[in-house]
Every structure is written in structure tokens, then in C-alpha cells.
Design a protein around this motif. Structure first.
Motif, PDB file in Angstrom:
ATOM      1  N   UNK A 440       0.872  -1.327  -0.005  1.00 34.53           N
ATOM      2  CA  UNK A 440      -0.106   0.127  -0.113  1.00 34.53           C
ATOM      3  C   UNK A 440       0.924   1.215  -0.085  1.00 34.53           C
ATOM      4  N   UNK A 441       1.982   1.144   1.029  1.00 32.65           N
ATOM      5  CA  UNK A 441       2.959   2.312   0.934  1.00 32.65           C
ATOM      6  C   UNK A 441       3.433   2.608  -0.588  1.00 32.65           C
ATOM      7  N   UNK A 445       2.871   6.127  -2.691  1.00 29.45           N
ATOM      8  CA  UNK A 445       4.171   6.914  -3.160  1.00 29.45           C
ATOM      9  C   UNK A 445       3.923   7.154  -4.701  1.00 29.45           C
ATOM     10  N   UNK A 446       3.637   6.085  -5.464  1.00 28.94           N
ATOM     11  CA  UNK A 446       3.998   6.121  -6.550  1.00 28.94           C
ATOM     12  C   UNK A 446       2.783   7.020  -7.483  1.00 28.94           C
ATOM     13  N   UNK A 447       1.624   7.062  -6.889  1.00 23.18           N
ATOM     14  CA  UNK A 447       0.662   7.861  -7.428  1.00 23.18           C
ATOM     15  C   UNK A 447       1.002   9.390  -7.067  1.00 23.18           C
ATOM     16  N   UNK A 451       1.479  12.196 -10.093  1.00 22.46           N
ATOM     17  CA  UNK A 451       0.913  13.414 -10.076  1.00 22.46           C
ATOM     18  C   UNK A 451       1.513  14.756  -9.972  1.00 22.46           C
ATOM     19  N   UNK A 452       3.017  14.533  -9.586  1.00 24.57           N
ATOM     20  CA  UNK A 452       4.028  15.568  -9.634  1.00 24.57           C
ATOM     21  C   UNK A 452       3.485  16.410  -8.398  1.00 24.57           C
ATOM     22  N   UNK A 453       3.348  15.778  -7.327  1.00 25.27           N
ATOM     23  CA  UNK A 453       2.853  16.208  -6.158  1.00 25.27           C
ATOM     24  C   UNK A 453       3.675  15.630  -4.471  1.00 25.27           C
ATOM     25  N   UNK A 454       3.421  16.327  -3.867  1.00 23.14           N
ATOM     26  CA  UNK A 454       4.276  15.977  -2.534  1.00 23.14           C
ATOM     27  C   UNK A 454       3.081  15.496  -1.733  1.00 23.14           C
TER      28      UNK A 454
END
Length: 513
Positions: A440-441, A445-447, A451-454
Motif C-alpha cells: 500500500x505504501x 508513493x507512486x501515485x 501526479x507531480x505532487x508531495x
């Protein structure tokens, strides 16, 4: 000669006795010179008996007698000017403009009041139309029903928002809030769906199709046709919708409620491609559902959380991470402004929980474990009991399974009685699929990276799906969120709410608002 005659005549008219000068009313010169010229001066005396031969009264003061020249000048003097008026006389040429301005002012005032009254009447009429559900022409407005359909992996849920009311999940004919999405054709040609088809699938029926997992258009159409129309009529009858009843007397009644307008929203997995969505739309049309709206499940989950009050309304325009634990997979999707920005999934899910629960329960069988696998009826009973016990593990750490006479062999009947704890189930799932929390982690993290986010750009992390009822997946998401942004970030943004297995279908019923 004429001038001499005029002077003599004037002097004669102005002759009067001196006694008449004592009266203030006849003080010379008079205010009316014309009167002096019209009659003799002697006629203005204050005493009618006085004459030119009578001496002046001792009570009257004596005045010197004016000379003839003074009398002549007084007679020839112009009349005194008229007294000054204290008001302005309006000239005749200004009367019509003044009247026109006054009339226009009155008309403007009453016109303004008439327009205001018309506006107030229009507002009252629109409020009446809205309250009574009528059109401007007086006919009744048809009610609008929005049907939300969640075509998850193995199961199907339906929610209906009747006439703008909050959406509610509708039970099927058997009284369940979830319907197995299985389909097969019986020997007599009958299309069998629902729990009857699901039971046969779990007994090993090779001809049974999981409609939405296998993406079979005929199976999808059969499942939707058997579920959605019945849910609409059931919800309408529960809401007391008078337009849903078929009465011949209403056909001739112009005031009768028209049939409701039904709009359908089908939410599909985020992994569906355009061709898969086209197959789903074709199946819905074949089932009698014209022009359905297709919405991705993560988007519907955010809408449902907002509709239920779990998230603020601003969350629909903000970035949210939706973790959906389905029957066959777990997906992590970043949603912003009703659009999926990134998605990743792993093929673990609710079916792994059921398999692990069946494995744990098999340890309490008092016979040969292979007997359970060879007997389809026994296998179906154990699997159904595992499904029923999994939600109980979300409220307690241990559940008891008791299946008497589950099967039999040459030695007699066999029974199954066992106690399963959540820790044992978690270890069994880890043995089957590996580390759930690490998986799940990795998905989360990959998603977020795609999406170019933090993590701090996310307004919320939402856990949904039927498999999320298991403490195993709920704890895995909590642990992964804590490692992703810290314990404080996870406590503030992670939303693990009651009824999370129905958030998606509730959002589908509110997607058109």
C-alpha cells in the motif's frame, strides 16, 4: 378756451369746507383720486349737516386751507402705485411645462411602485412553483431520480437520490444492500443472476461469469437489468412517489404527476480504458438504461465523502488521495477537480481476505481438510461463513465460526468449529500475498509522484471499498500514511469512516449535482 374751461371745472369740483379736513378718512390727498374727480369735495364731509357757512367745530383742529394750485396739482397727480405683492405670479407660458413635470413625476412614482409589486408577485409565484413542483404553465414538474450504480469487482451496489433527497442505498429483492454480480444461463435458457449465480460460482460452476470482472457485455446487461429497474421502483415506493403507481384514472387527470425523469450514473474502476467504458455503456443501453453517465470510482468516492459530510465542499477542487480496496485489487488514485490525475494498483484485495479466512477456518475442521475441497456444498458453506465473519473482525479482535454437519464421510457427519483472531488472519494474508503495508505504501508513493505532487499537497487521504472493512487493510493504510507524511500528517488527513464501503455508490447518486 378749452383749457380754461377745464381748469375752472376742476377747481369747482375740488371746493369743499375746511371742516371736512378734520376727518382722518378724508385726509387730503385721498387714496382714490378718481373719487375726488367724480363728485364735489363737499360731499366727502364727515358730517352731513356741515356747510360752507358753518364755522369749524371747536373740537376739531384747524388746518390751513390748501391753495388752488395745490388742489390742482393733487388732482392732476398720477394715482398711487399698487401695493407690492409677496408672491410670484407664474407667467402663462410656464404653466404647461410645470403641469407636465408634475404629471410625469406622479406617473414615475406610481410606475415604480407598480414594477416593484410585479417583481414581488413574480418572486412569490416562482416560490409557489418550486414548492408545488410545477412548471410556469401550471403543469406539474416531473421528479428527478438519480440512480448511482457501483460496478465493483464481485459485487454491485445501487443508490437512488429521489427528487433531490439525500441518496440512500437500496436493498435488493432478498433484502441485502449488496448484490453479487454473477451471471449464467440455466439449462432451460433462463438468465440467472445475483446470489443464485454467485452460489453456483463458489461451488465451482465453470459456466458462471463474474460480469464486471470478465467484462462480458451480455453478462453486464443481464445483471444491470435484473438490479437497477427494481431498485428504482422500490425506492420510489418507499419515498411515497405518487407518480410511480400505475392508475388508469391518472391518465385523464391534467393535474396528475408526470412520470419521473430517471438519470443513471455508473461508476467504474479507475483502470477502465475508453473501450471498456464503451462496453459498459453498451451493456447499460441493452439493459434499458439510456445514456448513462460514466464516472471513475475515485471521483465518485470524493463526491460521496463530501455529500456525507466527511470532507468539506472545497475538497472536490483540491487534491485527494483515494485508496480503494476492492475484491480483486487495491488502487491508489490522486483526484483533483473531479479528474483522476494518477492511479496505481496491485492485485491484492478482498478475495485474498476470504481465502485467508477460509484457510484459518479449515484448521477447526474435525475431518480431513481435503474433504472440504472436494465437497462443493461444504466449500460454499465455509466460504459464505467466511464472508459473514470478516465484517465482525472490524469490531472485535476475535470471531467464532460454528458450522455443524458441514459434510460427512464414511465415519459419519463432520463439523467445523473454530475461533479466528485478527492477528492470525493478518499473518495468513501476509503469507499469501506478502507485506500488505509495504504494498500500500508503494502504491501511495507512486501515485503522488506520478501526479507531480508531495504528500503535503494533499487535502485528504480517503479509504473506501468493501475490503477496507477488514482491520488488516485499515491498519495497513494507517501505517503507510504515517510513513508517508508522518504521524501528525496521517492523523490530520487520513479519513477512515463508518460505511466506507458505500461511499462510492452514494457519490455516484450525487455526481450530477
Amino acid at each position: 378756451k378749452n383749457l380754461s374751461s377745464l381748469v375752472v371745472s376742476t377747481m369747482r369740483r375740488c371746493t369743499r369746507p375746511l371742516s371736512s379736513l378734520a376727518s382722518p378718512a378724508s385726509t387730503f390727498p385721498s387714496a382714490s383720486p378718481a373719487l375726488h374727480l367724480s363728485r364735489p369735495f363737499s360731499s366727502l364731509s364727515s358730517s352731513p349737516s356741515s356747510s360752507s357757512c358753518c364755522p369749524a367745530s371747536p373740537l376739531q383742529p384747524s388746518f390751513p386751507r390748501p391753495s388752488n394750485a395745490t388742489r390742482l396739482l393733487a388732482a392732476l397727480a398720477p394715482p398711487p402705485a399698487a401695493p407690492t405683492r409677496l408672491y410670484h405670479a407664474t407667467p402663462r407660458r410656464e404653466i404647461l411645462p410645470v403641469l407636465a413635470v408634475g404629471v410625469l413625476g406622479v406617473l414615475a412614482r406610481y410606475s415604480y411602485r407598480a414594477v416593484r409589486r410585479m417583481q414581488e408577485d413574480e418572486q412569490d409565484y416562482q416560490a409557489y412553483l418550486a414548492a408545488s413542483g410545477r412548471r410556469p404553465d401550471g403543469s406539474r414538474e416531473p421528479k428527478r431520480h438519480v440512480v448511482g450504480v457501483d460496478v465493483g469487482g464481485e459485487n454491485l451496489r445501487v443508490a437512488v437520490s429521489a427528487a433531490g433527497a439525500p441518496a440512500e442505498v437500496v436493498e435488493d429483492k432478498e433484502g441485502h444492500r449488496v448484490t453479487p454480480a454473477y451471471f449464467y444461463v440455466a439449462d432451460d435458457g433462463e438468465h440467472v443472476t445475483g446470489r443464485r449465480a454467485g452460489s453456483k460460482a463458489h461451488r465451482g460452476g465453470a459456466e458462471v461469469l463474474a460480469a464486471f470482472l470478465m467484462e462480458d457485455e451480455r453478462a453486464m446487461a443481464a445483471v444491470l437489468k435484473a438490479t437497477v429497474p427494481d431498485a428504482i421502483s422500490r425506492r420510489a415506493s418507499e419515498a411515497g412517489d405518487e407518480s410511480s403507481s400505475d392508475s388508469s384514472s391518472k391518465d385523464d387527470d391534467p393535474d396528475a404527476a408526470p412520470p419521473p425523469v430517471v438519470e443513471t450514473v455508473i461508476c467504474h474502476p479507475s483502470s477502465y480504458t475508453a473501450s471498456q467504458q464503451s462496453v459498459l455503456s453498451s451493456a447499460a443501453s441493452a439493459a434499458g438504461i439510456p445514456d448513462p453517465y460514466c464516472v471513475a470510482s475515485p471521483v465518485s468516492a470524493v463526491i460521496g465523502a463530501v455529500a456525507l459530510g466527511h470532507l468539506p465542499a472545497e475538497s472536490r477542487s483540491a487534491a485527494c488521495l483515494v485508496v480503494d480496496v476492492g475484491h480483486a485489487d487495491v488502487s491508489a488514485c490522486v483526484v483533483k477537480s473531479d479528474e483522476v490525475k494518477a492511479t496505481n494498483r496491485a492485485f491484492i484485495g478482498g478475495k485474498d481476505l476470504i481465502d485467508a479466512m477460509v484457510s484459518c477456518m479449515s484448521s477447526g475442521f474435525d475431518g480431513d481438510p481435503s474433504l472440504l475441497l472436494s465437497d462443493p456444498i461444504a466449500r460454499q458453506r465455509v466460504r459464505d461463513e467466511a464472508r459473514a465473519l470478516l465484517p465482525s473482525l472490524s469490531k472485535s479482535s476475535r470471531v467464532d465460526a460454528d458450522l455443524p454437519y458441514v459434510t460427512a464421510d464414511a465415519d459419519g457427519p463432520k463439523h467445523l468449529k473454530v475461533s479466528v483472531s485478527s492477528d492470525v488472519l493478518a499473518r495468513t494474508v501476509d503469507d499469501l500475498v506478502g507485506g500488505v503495508e509495504s504494498t500500500v505504501l508503494s502504491l501511495m508513493t507512486d501515485s503522488i509522484t506520478s501526479a507531480s505532487m508531495t504528500p503535503f499537497d494533499l487535502s485528504a487521504v480517503l479509504l473506501v471499498g468493501g475490503g477496507s472493512l477488514s482491520p488488516l487493510y485499515a491498519d495497513a493504510v494507517r501505517g503507510a500514511a504515517g510513513k508517508l507524511g508522518g504521524e501528525g500528517w496521517a492523523a490530520e488527513r487520513l479519513k477512515v469512516v463508518e460505511g466506507r464501503e458505500e461511499i462510492v455508490v452514494i457519490g455516484a447518486a450525487h455526481a450530477l449535482e
